[in-house]
Motif scaffolding. Sequence first.
Motif, short mmCIF file in Angstrom:
data_model
loop_
_atom_site.label_atom_id
_atom_site.label_comp_id
_atom_site.label_asym_id
_atom_site.label_seq_id
_atom_site.Cartn_x
_atom_site.Cartn_y
_atom_site.Cartn_z
N ARG A 193 0.82 -1.21 0.00
CA ARG A 193 0.00 0.00 0.00
C ARG A 193 0.86 1.26 0.00
N TRP A 194 2.01 1.19 0.63
CA TRP A 194 2.92 2.32 0.71
C TRP A 194 4.30 1.81 1.15
N ALA A 195 5.30 2.63 0.93
CA ALA A 195 6.64 2.34 1.42
C ALA A 195 7.29 3.65 1.80
N GLU A 196 8.12 3.62 2.83
CA GLU A 196 8.83 4.82 3.25
C GLU A 196 10.24 4.44 3.68
N PHE A 197 11.17 5.36 3.39
CA PHE A 197 12.58 5.11 3.66
C PHE A 197 13.17 6.25 4.47
N ALA A 198 14.10 5.89 5.36
CA ALA A 198 14.73 6.91 6.19
C ALA A 198 15.74 7.74 5.41
N HIS A 199 16.25 7.22 4.30
CA HIS A 199 17.25 7.97 3.55
C HIS A 199 16.60 9.01 2.64
N PRO A 200 17.34 10.06 2.28
CA PRO A 200 16.81 11.05 1.32
C PRO A 200 16.59 10.41 -0.05
N ALA A 201 15.80 11.04 -0.88
CA ALA A 201 15.51 10.50 -2.21
C ALA A 201 16.79 10.40 -3.02
N PRO A 202 17.13 9.21 -3.55
CA PRO A 202 18.33 9.06 -4.38
C PRO A 202 18.06 9.57 -5.80
N PRO A 203 19.09 9.69 -6.63
CA PRO A 203 18.90 10.19 -8.00
C PRO A 203 17.94 9.33 -8.82
N TYR A 204 17.84 8.04 -8.49
CA TYR A 204 17.01 7.13 -9.26
C TYR A 204 15.65 6.89 -8.59
N ALA A 205 15.18 7.83 -7.77
CA ALA A 205 13.93 7.65 -7.06
C ALA A 205 12.75 7.41 -8.01
N GLY A 206 12.89 7.84 -9.25
CA GLY A 206 11.83 7.58 -10.23
C GLY A 206 11.61 6.10 -10.49
N GLU A 207 12.58 5.25 -10.12
CA GLU A 207 12.46 3.81 -10.30
C GLU A 207 11.57 3.17 -9.23
N TYR A 208 11.32 3.88 -8.16
CA TYR A 208 10.63 3.28 -7.03
C TYR A 208 9.23 2.79 -7.35
N GLY A 209 8.55 3.49 -8.24
CA GLY A 209 7.20 3.04 -8.61
C GLY A 209 7.21 1.65 -9.20
N LEU A 210 8.23 1.36 -10.04
CA LEU A 210 8.35 0.03 -10.64
C LEU A 210 8.82 -1.00 -9.63
N LEU A 211 9.73 -0.61 -8.75
CA LEU A 211 10.29 -1.56 -7.80
C LEU A 211 9.27 -2.02 -6.77
N PHE A 212 8.48 -1.07 -6.26
CA PHE A 212 7.61 -1.39 -5.14
C PHE A 212 6.13 -1.39 -5.49
N GLY A 213 5.75 -0.77 -6.61
CA GLY A 213 4.35 -0.80 -7.03
C GLY A 213 3.41 -0.07 -6.10
N CYS A 214 3.90 0.98 -5.43
CA CYS A 214 3.07 1.72 -4.49
C CYS A 214 3.68 3.10 -4.30
N PRO A 215 2.95 4.03 -3.67
CA PRO A 215 3.55 5.33 -3.35
C PRO A 215 4.72 5.16 -2.39
N VAL A 216 5.81 5.91 -2.63
CA VAL A 216 7.02 5.80 -1.82
C VAL A 216 7.40 7.19 -1.30
N ARG A 217 7.75 7.26 -0.02
CA ARG A 217 8.19 8.50 0.60
C ARG A 217 9.60 8.32 1.14
N CYS A 218 10.49 9.26 0.85
CA CYS A 218 11.85 9.24 1.38
C CYS A 218 11.99 10.28 2.47
N GLY A 219 13.03 10.14 3.28
CA GLY A 219 13.23 11.06 4.38
C GLY A 219 12.28 10.82 5.54
N ALA A 220 11.72 9.61 5.64
CA ALA A 220 10.81 9.28 6.73
C ALA A 220 11.60 8.93 7.99
N PRO A 221 10.93 8.88 9.14
CA PRO A 221 11.64 8.52 10.37
C PRO A 221 12.21 7.10 10.34
#
Length: 363
Positions: free
Chosen positions: A161-189
């Motif tokens: 349903r969602w994914a979140e990562f503690a690290h800042p968005a990397p240069p290839y963050a546009g790939e996340y939609g394909l990798l995880f198939g859900c909304p992704v947020r970076c810079g999370a706790p």
Amino acid sequence: MTSRTITVHHVRATLTGPRRLGLDTVPLLQSARIPPLLLGDAHARVSPEQFARLVTAVRQATRDEFLGLGPEPSRPGTFAMMCHASIGCPDLGTALRRATRFYGLFPGGPDLAVERTGFDAAFAVRTDLRALAEAPFAAECLVLVWHRVASWLIGRRIPLRWAEFAHPAPPYAGEYGLLFGCPVRCGAPRTRAGFDPRWLAAPVVRDEAGLAELLRRAPAGLLSRREYGTTVAEQVRHALARALREAAPQRRTARLPEVAQLAARLAVSPATLRRRLQEEGTSYRRLRDQVLREAAVAGLAEGREPIAELAARLGFSEDTAFHRAFRRWTGTTPGAYRLLGRTGSRAGANGAGNADRERGQQS
């Protein structure tokens, strides 16, 4: 092959561990048939087969299932024993709890958990990975493998349903939609991925024979997204990829199905198909481009098909149109991409020949 290609950023990240250990990475790239010069192009991509060979080579060179990325190595066989401990469980929730306890036995291993958050369950990585080299890649790998193994245990893809990562968005963050198939947020706790908690009651259906096949392809097979056909986007991609596969043996021009044809196969109207793809964060054109890109990269990296014939088979009426599309996808031309591959292959062959000669001189 029309499997999804891998960004060069992940190739670079995979080599971080060997570099930290003082290993020469050029032979690793050559064994994977990846031209070392490709690493200098931020737009470059490699085929899943190339990436799988690289991951296997790095795992063997580092003797570490975490590829040298973690604070402590994970000895070969650890993942296999965790899987053996999990397949005898009655349901997914029990299997995941057993898996987390297993990894908790090893100092320096990842602190994993299954948590409840609101109306969702979540795969959670409690270890703070931000101090590690290539922290984004390490976090992504843990979440991907966690999710893939869970889906494999029950024989069905668990939609995130969602994914979140503690690290800042990397240069290839546009790939996340394909990798995880859900909304992704970076810079999370924290690093987590949420799903419907009802999946935790799903029965474990895998046995020893199935585990042997999983381990044969691991870990690279777990890092690429397997399509289970459970989303509209996956069904559309499957239909497009199948059209390319059917055209490949005879090298005839592929006739990719249009929106109206795909909608008829799915028993919906074209407008409904477009709306459902939009709800999944994609579109027919984007999926079509992805499938063509994967086929083009695989054809150039793995085969000897002339570029003009490859362009025609993929449905491009003119070579120039194919060149423009390939440059848009990868930042380089088909000819330059293939030349890099051949240069890398020759270097690998020369390196192997030199090594053989050196061994002969020493014996």
